[in-house]
Design an enzyme around this catalytic site. Structure first.
Site, short mmCIF file in Angstrom:
data_model
loop_
_atom_site.label_atom_id
_atom_site.label_comp_id
_atom_site.label_asym_id
_atom_site.label_seq_id
_atom_site.Cartn_x
_atom_site.Cartn_y
_atom_site.Cartn_z
CE LYS A 156 3.05 2.53 8.91
NZ LYS A 156 3.55 1.19 8.66
CG ASP A 195 5.12 -8.09 1.60
OD1 ASP A 195 5.07 -8.35 0.38
OD2 ASP A 195 4.21 -7.50 2.20
P1 AMP Z 1 1.49 0.94 5.89
O1 AMP Z 1 0.63 0.64 7.03
O2 AMP Z 1 2.93 1.05 6.25
O3 AMP Z 1 1.30 0.10 4.68
O4 AMP Z 1 1.09 2.48 5.43
C1 AMP Z 1 -0.12 2.77 4.74
C2 AMP Z 1 0.11 3.93 3.79
O5 AMP Z 1 0.52 5.08 4.52
C3 AMP Z 1 1.27 3.69 2.81
O6 AMP Z 1 0.83 3.03 1.66
C4 AMP Z 1 1.74 5.06 2.50
O7 AMP Z 1 0.93 5.63 1.48
C5 AMP Z 1 1.48 5.80 3.78
N1 AMP Z 1 2.68 5.83 4.58
C6 AMP Z 1 3.12 4.96 5.49
N2 AMP Z 1 4.29 5.34 6.03
C7 AMP Z 1 4.59 6.50 5.42
C8 AMP Z 1 5.67 7.39 5.53
N3 AMP Z 1 6.67 7.18 6.37
N4 AMP Z 1 5.66 8.49 4.76
C9 AMP Z 1 4.66 8.72 3.88
N5 AMP Z 1 3.61 7.92 3.75
C10 AMP Z 1 3.58 6.82 4.50
#
Ligand code: AMP
Length: 988
Positions: free
Chosen positions: A653, A746
């Site tokens: 991220k 959540d």
């Molecule tokens: P978030 O900011 O955690 O909501 O992440 C946004 C999107 O990134 C999520 O909806 C997933 O599709 C993808 N994502 C986040 N973390 C992961 C992970 N550890 N592995 C795979 N996809 C991820």
């Protein structure tokens, strides 16, 4: 006389011609030592002739090269009884033991002479006389000894003279001469016509020779023609004897049968039967080696005669390395050290070093250090740590280390070593890894002893296990009668290291096992220990006892004993039941519970990040592609290769550029939260990048992304058991969070991630998103955004977020899962949802959803949060369902999943089928224990329970108010369900 004169003339002139074929004194072979050579004498030979006149006569003639040579001639063939002597001068014998006399002569064929028959001879005699000095007086002919009569092989005639054909005879005779220092030779003519052209006297020697690097000196042959002289050789310069060198000198002056040998010293080599020094850049280390050899790779010799070569700088040779081996180096460090911790064991694996240093004896040593957490202080691991296969001189690239201490920091170094490592031990040859062992169950209690054995009580005591692996919370003593089946055991628990085991049968042998428990669970039971109870002490009444009283007493005792046995039997049965269920529960015991720390309670949130998240060097990260958009920036997939670990797939991220410090802290707060968790159903944090931009959070990669999307993509593809497995994983993760007092707020399928093994992990721990960024979030009257459809009423109304409100959300996620990602409450507005919930409506069972699961959902959606099950109970319930798949068979048919446009909403909380019995209904709402109360009170059909009140329930003996509430609210639902069936449409 005239004939005689003619013959003499003929002989003389003949010699002129004959001797033309003779060369001047020739070079004798090396093995002959001349004592006399008539041809080499300058001037007269002056040998003694007798008679001095008319006998042997010295005649000088010229050879072909006009060099004068001396000859003796005689030719008295016409007169009988000739006895002409010619004696040499005294010849010094020297070292000779046998002398050789080579006579070259010509002899006239008697047949070719007219009128000499009877007087002409064709032989002469050879004599010798040994004497110590040249004393002519004693050299009388009678003292001479005959060596031989010499005849000519060839004789010549007048015709031959005319043709000038030479008929020179060469005869050699030998004789032993050992007794005196010298000798004379004598030639006796008895009437032949002879010319002695040359007399050569010599002895033989074996000349100086070198064989097998041993030198043998000039050696005079022996006295006999068959004798061999044994000679010992001496080694040539720069050589040494390997086996005594010997050779035999034969009578003919030839060396025979060399035995033994010498070898050149190190630094020299054999060349031309000598030992020659090795040149610069060459060496010869052993006398047994071949020739000098060029210095091997990475070595040199600066001087001649080197026995070994010195290694170049940085290269070495071990004591056992042969001189011919190139100089070598210590190996480089092993790499890719990977550690795998399993409780108190560690498996270490690594790759061989890139450079073996040029040697084939590469091995590895393991160094284990126990380190004090957060300090640099380390000390060597104790002797009790076990290594498999071994710690030192490992040939393989893996080792497992056992019996480490639980929850302890260790540093392991793997050293690559070879035969020259000790010359240059440097840290570059080692790779290290630091790790922390896990919690582990305690080791086995080794010894159980008993004291104070009284008739029905045994006092046991024991030592703490060698490796408690944490704080021992309690001990468990399992025991049973030796003669009984082991399965009918009893259990006693104690926090101390002793226990009094009561209510035992007297005079009985018991088997005891003890085990310890820490937060990590139970250790193994000890080996069996056997103790017996004593006999019953006979009471003594007033010293004398009547037989009647005694009889009574005995009978009484028998009755008491029988009673005890029956009671013991019943208790044993009950306890064994108790202990088994208890045991099963204990097995689920989790390691020591920690409490979650809110990063925002830190004065400096950066401190929380440092504490809970590991800083990762960007060089370890490879970003591959963008997989999503998060609140703070792009989410990418990529690879992470930490030193000493395997490369893994990760999600990265990122924090987009231009952020404020507050945003940076908000972004990183998620890492501070996840970093505190360690559970298979919670997303795992690998670390953060904060020291350079972009700032990143690295987590494990979940191949199937978010659960809601995943379910929608795979609508109808999973078995019920698979879906329950998904639910069970989530519940387990949530139990862990609630145990840590963390409230998620959540929980929704969109915030659950799924990996390639279908393992679901709770994610989305951002601190701000509940209030601001939640896509489902709606502003409530009290401000702040809340995902209405997933949130419990008390959290919506007065922001009471607890683990119980998370349980509500979990029920909604259950519904999402069982409906393959359907939107909860379909397209109803948030306001409608709030209102419907307020009025008691609940989501109906999704299509083909087992009733038991829907029942669990309904329990999660109980209005009173205290009535909702805890996550630990949810886990247990799901486990039970998984163990008994038959319980999942009953479904609500396809009554659910109405099309949103129809706005049909099924009532909740006990939406029991009207067809069911009271027992089934109670089972569905999880209160089957009251079945008897209902039947005793006469409630046999569901219809009969509808008008029930609190009082009715109290009268029936159901006093627990939570259970009363649950039953009555389910009755309400039954009622509304009936209305619903009558009206087919129930407004929210
Ligand atoms: P978030 O900011 O955690 O909501 O992440 C946004 C999107 O990134 C999520 O909806 C997933 O599709 C993808 N994502 C986040 N973390 C992961 C992970 N550890 N592995 C795979 N996809 C991820």
């Amino acid at each position: 006389m005239a004939l005689m004169a003619g013959i003499i003339y003929a002989l003389t002139s003949l010699f002129l011609g004959l001797c033309a074929g003779l060369s001047a004194p020739r070079n004798h072979p090396a093995n002959e030592v001349t004592l006399l050579d008539s041809r080499s004498v300058q001037g007269d030979l002056a040998w003694v002739a007798s008679p001095t006149e008319g006998g042997w006569e010295e005649v000088s003639i010229m050879d072909e090269k006009n060099i004068p040579i001396r000859t003796y001639q005689v030719c008295n063939v016409m007169e009988p009884n000739q006895n002409n002597w010619l004696r040499t001068h005294w010849i010094r014998r020297g070292p000779a033991q046998r002398i050789y006399i080579e006579i070259k002569f010509t002899l006239r064929d008697c047949n070719s002479l007219p009128g000499v028959i009877g007087t002409c001879k064709e032989t002469f005699n050879l004599y010798y006389l040994e004497s110590d000095s040249d004393n002519e007086r004693y050299a009388h002919e009678s003292h001479f000894a005959k060596i031989d009569t010499v005849a000519a092989d060839e004789s010549f005639t007048q015709v031959d003279i005319g043709d000038r054909i030479m008929k020179l005879n060469t005869e050699v005779r030998d004789v032993g001469v050992q007794s005196h220092t010298g000798f004379y030779l004598a030639f006796q003519d008895v009437g032949a016509c002879i010319a002695l052209v040359s007399v050569h006297v010599f002895y033989k020697k074996c000349p100086l020779a070198v064989r097998n690097l041993a030198q043998f000196p000039d050696t005079v042959t022996g006295a006999d023609t068959s004798s061999l002289v044994e000679v010992r050789g001496s080694c040539v310069n720069h050589s040494e004897e390997q086996e005594i060198p010997k050779m035999y000198c034969g009578a003919d002056g030839e060396w025979l049968v060399p035995i033994g040998n010498c070898l050149c010293n190190p630094g020299y080599e054999e060349r031309n039967e000598q030992c020659q020094v090795c040149k610069v850049g060459y060496y010869r280390s052993l006398s047994s080696d071949g020739g000098c050899r060029k210095c091997p790779l990475h070595s040199y010799s600066m001087k001649e005669g080197a026995t070994s070569c010195d290694c170049d700088k940085g290269y070495y040779r071990s004591e056992t390395d042969p001189a011919a081996m190139p100089c070598t180096r210590p190996p480089s460090a092993p790499h890719n050290l990977i550690s795998n911790v399993n409780e108190t064991s560690v498996l270490l694996e690594w790759s061989a070093p890139l450079s073996s240093g040029g040697r084939g004896d590469l091995a590895y040593n393991v160094v284990c250090k126990q380190c004090v957490r957060d300090t640099q202080r380390c000390m060597p691991c104790g002797d009790d740590v076990r290594y498999s296969p071994q710690r030192l001189s490992l040939r393989s690239t893996r080792v497992s280390v056992h019996q480490l201490q639980a929850h302890t920091n260790y540093t392991f170094q793997i050293w690559a070593v070879n035969g020259v490592s000790k010359h240059s031990p440097s840290l570059e040859q080692a790779v290290s890894v630091t790790l922390t062992t896990n919690q582990a169950a305690p080791s086995t209690v080794m010894m159980v002893q008993s004291k104070d054995i009284i008739r029905d009580t045994l006092s046991l005591f024991w030592d703490e296990p060698d490796k408690p692996n944490g704080v021992i919370l309690e001990y468990e003593v399992k025991y049973y009668e030796k003669d009984q089946n082991e399965r009918s055991y009893r259990i006693v628990k104690t926090t101390s290291r002793s226990a009094d085991i009561k209510d035992l049968t007297p005079l009985t042998s018991y088997v005891f096992h003890v085990r310890a428990r820490t937060a990590a669970g139970y250790g193994e039971f000890s080996a069996p220990f056997e103790f017996s109870t004593n006999t019953v002490a006979a009471p003594v009444v007033g010293g004398v006892m009547s037989s009647a009283v005694l009889l009574l007493l005995v009978a009484g005792c028998v009755v008491v004993l029988l009673l005890i046995l029956i009671i013991t039997f019943i208790i044993t049965k009950r306890r064994s039941k108790y202990s088994k269920t208890k045991q099963a529960e204990e097995k689920n015991l989790q390691p020591g519970v920690r409490i979650y720390v809110d990063p925002f309670t830190y004065e400096d949130p950066n401190q929380a990040i440092r504490e809970f998240a590991k800083e990762i060097n960007t060089s370890c990260i490879k970003i591959e592609k963008v997989i999503g958009i998060g609140e703070f920036g792009e989410v990418c997939s990529g690879r992470l290769k930490l030193p000493g670990k395997r490369e893994i797939c990760v999600a990265i991220k990122t924090l987009k550029a231009g952020f404020t410090e507050q945003q940076r802290l908000d972004f990183l707060s998620e890492a501070s939260v996840i970093g505190q968790f360690d559970h298979p159903n919670i997303i795992h944090l690998e670390g953060v990048v904060t020291k350079c931009k972009p700032v990143m959070i690295i987590t494990e990669y979940m191949e199937n992304s978010s659960l809601d999307m995943f379910l929608r993509k795979n609508d109808g593809r999973f078995t019920v058991i698979q879906l329950v497995g998904i639910l069970r994983g989530m519940a387990s993760g949530m139990k862990y969070l609630s145990d840590m007092s963390y409230v998620h707020r959540d929980l929704a399928a969109r915030n659950i991630l799924v990996n390639s093994n279908l393992v679901c992990k709770v994610s989305d721990f951002g601190m701000s998103r509940v209030l601001e960024d939640e896509p489902e979030g709606a502003y409530t009257t009290r401000g702040g955004k809340i995902p209405i459809r997933w949130t419990a009423p008390e959290a919506i109304t007065y922001r009471k977020f607890t683990s119980a409100s998370d349980v509500w959300s979990y029920g909604i996620v259950m519904w999402e899962v069982m409906s393959y990602g359907e939107r909860p409450y379909w397209d109803m507005s948030n306001q409608d949802v709030i209102k419907a919930i307020e009025e008691g409506y609940r989501l109906p069972p999704p299509m083909e959803c087992p009733l038991a699961l829907h029942q669990l959902m309904l329990e999660c959606w109980m209005r009173e949060r205290a009535d909702r099950p805890k996550f630990s109970q949810i886990v247990n319930m799901l486990d039970k369902l998984i163990r008994n798949p038959a319980t999942l068979k009953r479904t609500a048919g396809d009554a659910s999943r109405p099309h949103p446009s129809t706005l049909r909403h099924a009532p909740s909380e006990g939406s029991a089928p009207s067809l069911g019995s009271v027992d089934e209904w109670l089972k569905i709402i999880g209160l089957e224990q009251y079945g008897e109360n209902f039947s005793t009170a006469g409630f046999c059909s569901l219809e009969s329970v509808l008008p029930m009140s609190h009082e009715d329930l109290a009268k029936m003996g159901i006093s627990c108010s939570a259970h009363q509430r649950k039953i009555l609210s389910s009755v309400q639902e039954l009622l509304s369900g009936m209305h619903h069936r009558q009206d087919t449409k129930v407004p929210v």
